[in-house]
Design an enzyme around this catalytic site. Sequence first.
Site, PDB file in Angstrom:
ATOM      1  N   LYS A 115       8.186 -29.169  31.092  1.00  0.00           N
ATOM      2  CA  LYS A 115       7.722 -28.655  32.384  1.00  0.00           C
ATOM      3  C   LYS A 115       8.862 -28.483  33.372  1.00  0.00           C
ATOM      4  CE  LYS A 115       2.861 -30.034  32.397  1.00  0.00           C
ATOM      5  NZ  LYS A 115       1.794 -30.671  33.182  1.00  0.00           N
ATOM      6  N   LYS A 198      -2.810 -21.362  20.603  1.00  0.00           N
ATOM      7  CA  LYS A 198      -4.037 -22.043  21.031  1.00  0.00           C
ATOM      8  C   LYS A 198      -4.556 -21.456  22.343  1.00  0.00           C
ATOM      9  CE  LYS A 198      -2.780 -25.841  23.983  1.00  0.00           C
ATOM     10  NZ  LYS A 198      -3.454 -26.847  24.682  1.00  0.00           N
ATOM     11  N   LYS A 201      -5.083 -22.335  29.327  1.00  0.00           N
ATOM     12  CA  LYS A 201      -5.281 -21.699  30.627  1.00  0.00           C
ATOM     13  C   LYS A 201      -4.010 -21.026  31.138  1.00  0.00           C
ATOM     14  CE  LYS A 201      -5.321 -26.232  32.905  1.00  0.00           C
ATOM     15  NZ  LYS A 201      -5.601 -27.084  31.751  1.00  0.00           N
TER      16      LYS A 201
HETATM   17  P1  ATP Z   1      -2.355 -25.757  29.650  1.00  0.00           P
HETATM   18  O1  ATP Z   1      -2.673 -24.334  29.414  1.00  0.00           O
HETATM   19  O2  ATP Z   1      -1.892 -26.018  31.063  1.00  0.00           O
HETATM   20  O3  ATP Z   1      -1.492 -26.367  28.590  1.00  0.00           O
HETATM   21  P2  ATP Z   1      -4.737 -26.510  28.437  1.00  0.00           P
HETATM   22  O4  ATP Z   1      -5.669 -25.401  28.652  1.00  0.00           O
HETATM   23  O5  ATP Z   1      -4.007 -26.588  27.140  1.00  0.00           O
HETATM   24  O6  ATP Z   1      -3.714 -26.532  29.604  1.00  0.00           O
HETATM   25  P3  ATP Z   1      -5.098 -29.332  28.998  1.00  0.00           P
HETATM   26  O7  ATP Z   1      -5.482 -29.596  30.404  1.00  0.00           O
HETATM   27  O8  ATP Z   1      -3.695 -29.585  28.563  1.00  0.00           O
HETATM   28  O9  ATP Z   1      -5.553 -27.827  28.644  1.00  0.00           O
HETATM   29  O10 ATP Z   1      -6.037 -30.128  28.008  1.00  0.00           O
HETATM   30  C1  ATP Z   1      -7.258 -30.734  28.321  1.00  0.00           C
HETATM   31  C2  ATP Z   1      -7.871 -31.170  27.007  1.00  0.00           C
HETATM   32  O11 ATP Z   1      -8.354 -30.043  26.258  1.00  0.00           O
HETATM   33  C3  ATP Z   1      -6.897 -31.898  26.085  1.00  0.00           C
HETATM   34  O12 ATP Z   1      -7.559 -33.006  25.499  1.00  0.00           O
HETATM   35  C4  ATP Z   1      -6.554 -30.878  25.022  1.00  0.00           C
HETATM   36  O13 ATP Z   1      -6.245 -31.463  23.786  1.00  0.00           O
HETATM   37  C5  ATP Z   1      -7.836 -30.043  24.933  1.00  0.00           C
HETATM   38  N1  ATP Z   1      -7.539 -28.650  24.572  1.00  0.00           N
HETATM   39  C6  ATP Z   1      -6.840 -27.773  25.298  1.00  0.00           C
HETATM   40  N2  ATP Z   1      -6.761 -26.575  24.682  1.00  0.00           N
HETATM   41  C7  ATP Z   1      -7.440 -26.703  23.512  1.00  0.00           C
HETATM   42  C8  ATP Z   1      -7.731 -25.795  22.422  1.00  0.00           C
HETATM   43  N3  ATP Z   1      -7.328 -24.544  22.434  1.00  0.00           N
HETATM   44  N4  ATP Z   1      -8.454 -26.258  21.402  1.00  0.00           N
HETATM   45  C9  ATP Z   1      -8.891 -27.537  21.384  1.00  0.00           C
HETATM   46  N5  ATP Z   1      -8.658 -28.431  22.369  1.00  0.00           N
HETATM   47  C10 ATP Z   1      -7.941 -28.034  23.421  1.00  0.00           C
END
Ligand code: ATP
Length: 335
Positions: A115, A198, A201
């Site tokens: 980050k 994956k 957001k």
């Molecule tokens: P960023 O885009 O900022 O990395 P993110 O959308 O990946 O954020 P996080 O806030 O990091 O989401 O994750 C919240 C939870 O959702 C975590 O437990 C993470 O493992 C789960 N998660 C996030 N994206 C996925 C995905 N594509 N599939 C399954 N689980 C997910």
Amino acid sequence: MNAKPNLLSGMQPSASSLHLGNYLGALVNWVNMQENFNAYYVIVDLHAITVPQDPAELRTNTRRTAAQYIAAGIDPAKSALFVQSHVPAHAELAWILNCITGFGEASRMTQFKDKSQKAGSDSASVGLFTYPILQAADILLYQPKAVPVGEDQRQHLELTRDLAERFNSRFGKTFTIPEAHIMKETAKIYDLQNPTAKMSKSAADPKGLVNIMDDDTTISKKIKSAVTDTEGSIKLDWENKPGVSNLLSIHSSLSGESIVSLEERFEGAGYGVLKGEVADVVISAIGPIRDRANELMSDQAELDRLLARGAEKAKVVANQTLAAVYDRVGFIKPE
Ligand code: ATP
Ligand code: LTN
């Protein structure tokens, strides 16, 4: 009286909507786990400001995050759902833990490296550097046995365990050593436009992610424009057919129908048929959650009352742990 073990997890209020990956990869598990654990679910606003946030947006996103969690099945009567800044013990314990963390130890956290590289070292804050230590405080205050998190949080959990052991050995047994409950890969959801990445957001193209707060038409459009392949057969093959495999996996996770049964049923059908059915399945799963979340958002006073009640429940345990910590490190009690 309550023999269930404690559990804690947290989520940042950093977006206006959760996406399907967050829902299937994390939230569904949280909902299930509240049956067998005394669960504490914290919306980590102190963590959110480790990167710049617009104050009005942070306020809205904190409430929207709470509303989506409740709408998806986190029951405020069973679990404590609360906002981190409502329980001052989080920031207070974080300070103590800062003082037993090595600078080198904190420097090894890969999330900070990633980050801060993105932000540039001059704009990365000291708060971002100590983020994992605040996370350790979130966890240790509640003496949880289990901490359900994604794979990316494994290193922060290790640091938390190290700090708990260090404190216990220096000052006497104070903290339960928590176990990471790494949520299983099967529910990993991929980006609809770029199905080898994956769903996230921070994705470049908003069309690639289905948000819990999207309306039916938007959901349908996004799924119907999902990237597939030119082969024309509907089967699970992550290597050669990531788009189709992702659609099958989303269907199966939400409907409960096995992949084998879906493959049989869709044999000979075109991708349009599959997409149509996946859209229906997603809309019938997500639609009611979105509608309930909007309802909760329309009565802000009630939502704030639920969060206040969650914070009261959390404070009982958090303050008890903090009092023991203050005593052990040698702080005198105020008269
Ligand atoms: P960023 O885009 O900022 O990395 P993110 O959308 O990946 O954020 P996080 O806030 O990091 O989401 O994750 C919240 C939870 O959702 C975590 O437990 C993470 O493992 C789960 N998660 C996030 N994206 C996925 C995905 N594509 N599939 C399954 N689980 C997910
Ligand atoms: N860093 C976590 C969010 C988080 C958390 C916690 C998770 C903050 N405090 C305590 C579990 C326990 C994330 O980015 N998913």
